[in-house]
Design a protein around this motif. Sequence first.
Motif, PDB file in Angstrom:
ATOM      1  N   GLU A   1       0.827  -1.205   0.000  1.00 25.18           N
ATOM      2  CA  GLU A   1       0.000   0.000   0.000  1.00 25.18           C
ATOM      3  C   GLU A   1       0.864   1.259   0.000  1.00 25.18           C
ATOM      4  N   ALA A   2       1.881   1.290   0.844  1.00 28.10           N
ATOM      5  CA  ALA A   2       2.743   2.472   0.925  1.00 28.10           C
ATOM      6  C   ALA A   2       3.595   2.624  -0.324  1.00 28.10           C
ATOM      7  N   LEU A   3       4.063   1.533  -0.867  1.00 25.78           N
ATOM      8  CA  LEU A   3       4.871   1.596  -2.080  1.00 25.78           C
ATOM      9  C   LEU A   3       4.050   2.106  -3.261  1.00 25.78           C
ATOM     10  N   GLU A   4       2.835   1.578  -3.413  1.00 32.52           N
ATOM     11  CA  GLU A   4       2.008   1.977  -4.551  1.00 32.52           C
ATOM     12  C   GLU A   4       1.484   3.402  -4.416  1.00 32.52           C
ATOM     13  N   ALA A   5       1.618   3.979  -3.230  1.00 28.99           N
ATOM     14  CA  ALA A   5       1.227   5.383  -3.040  1.00 28.99           C
ATOM     15  C   ALA A   5       2.312   6.338  -3.531  1.00 28.99           C
ATOM     16  N   LEU A   6       3.499   5.811  -3.849  1.00 24.91           N
ATOM     17  CA  LEU A   6       4.596   6.650  -4.330  1.00 24.91           C
ATOM     18  C   LEU A   6       4.401   6.951  -5.814  1.00 24.91           C
ATOM     19  N   PRO A   7       4.642   8.194  -6.244  1.00 25.63           N
ATOM     20  CA  PRO A   7       4.479   8.561  -7.655  1.00 25.63           C
ATOM     21  C   PRO A   7       5.351   7.691  -8.572  1.00 25.63           C
ATOM     22  N   GLY A   8       4.739   7.157  -9.616  1.00 27.22           N
ATOM     23  CA  GLY A   8       5.479   6.341 -10.575  1.00 27.22           C
ATOM     24  C   GLY A   8       5.645   4.896 -10.168  1.00 27.22           C
ATOM     25  N   VAL A   9       5.142   4.533  -8.995  1.00 25.41           N
ATOM     26  CA  VAL A   9       5.271   3.157  -8.515  1.00 25.41           C
ATOM     27  C   VAL A   9       3.922   2.454  -8.627  1.00 25.41           C
ATOM     28  N   GLY A  10       3.840   1.502  -9.546  1.00 29.30           N
ATOM     29  CA  GLY A  10       2.628   0.713  -9.697  1.00 29.30           C
ATOM     30  C   GLY A  10       2.805  -0.657  -9.080  1.00 29.30           C
ATOM     31  N   ARG A  11       1.892  -1.542  -9.386  1.00 30.04           N
ATOM     32  CA  ARG A  11       1.904  -2.879  -8.791  1.00 30.04           C
ATOM     33  C   ARG A  11       3.174  -3.644  -9.154  1.00 30.04           C
TER      34      ARG A  11
END
Length: 223
Positions: free
Chosen positions: A109-119
């Motif tokens: 959840e926290a990683l995918e909230a970063l700009p440019g970071v998808g699944r």
Amino acid sequence: MNSQMIQHFFETLQRANPAPQTELEYASVFELLAAVLLSAQATDVGVNKATRRLFVVANTPAKMLALGEQGLSEYIRTIGLYRTKAKNLIATCQILLSQHGGRVPRTREALEALPGVGRKTANVVLNVAFGEATMAVDTHIFRVANRTGLAPGKTPLAVELGLLERIPPAFMVDAHHWLILHGRYVCQARKPLCGQCQVASDCDHGRQLAAAAKPHPTMAAAQ
């Protein structure tokens, strides 16, 4: 591919490469995150060429943020979509510093909230940096999963879920690397190297080729 074939498929890949690694070059979790973010629609070779210079001067969120978008762009302009990636990476550094103490978070959840970071990017970081049994489906893995019959699917998410379900747990942590390397160097898009493939006997496509190469029974009898 049935379960017995899948087991043998991964046993074979494991024997050939017991400790597979990503081909992206990095020395910290942050460098890995940055490299994976930059690798979208780009080759690992091209990303490594840029990050060898970049990480010398900016190997932390604070140092990269200090470069600014324009400064960062000068280091990554050889990579496709570099302007968008520079914007996203700078914004990601701001969030890492303001919300995570400058550290890369360990949750999806926290990683995918970063700009440019998808699944897919999140899956790579969770797998490579933190050893989680995730599956990042890129074009190579999507092709291999469908061509071999390992986990056919029409979308990356469908393939990902299929792989997570069908790959034996003992192979799951390293499976992402084995599949991407197999797709990159053997099960290539335009001309798969089936004659050199160690797992052709387990693969739907390989078995179809082998069956087509056998003489028809009536022809064999006539000879």
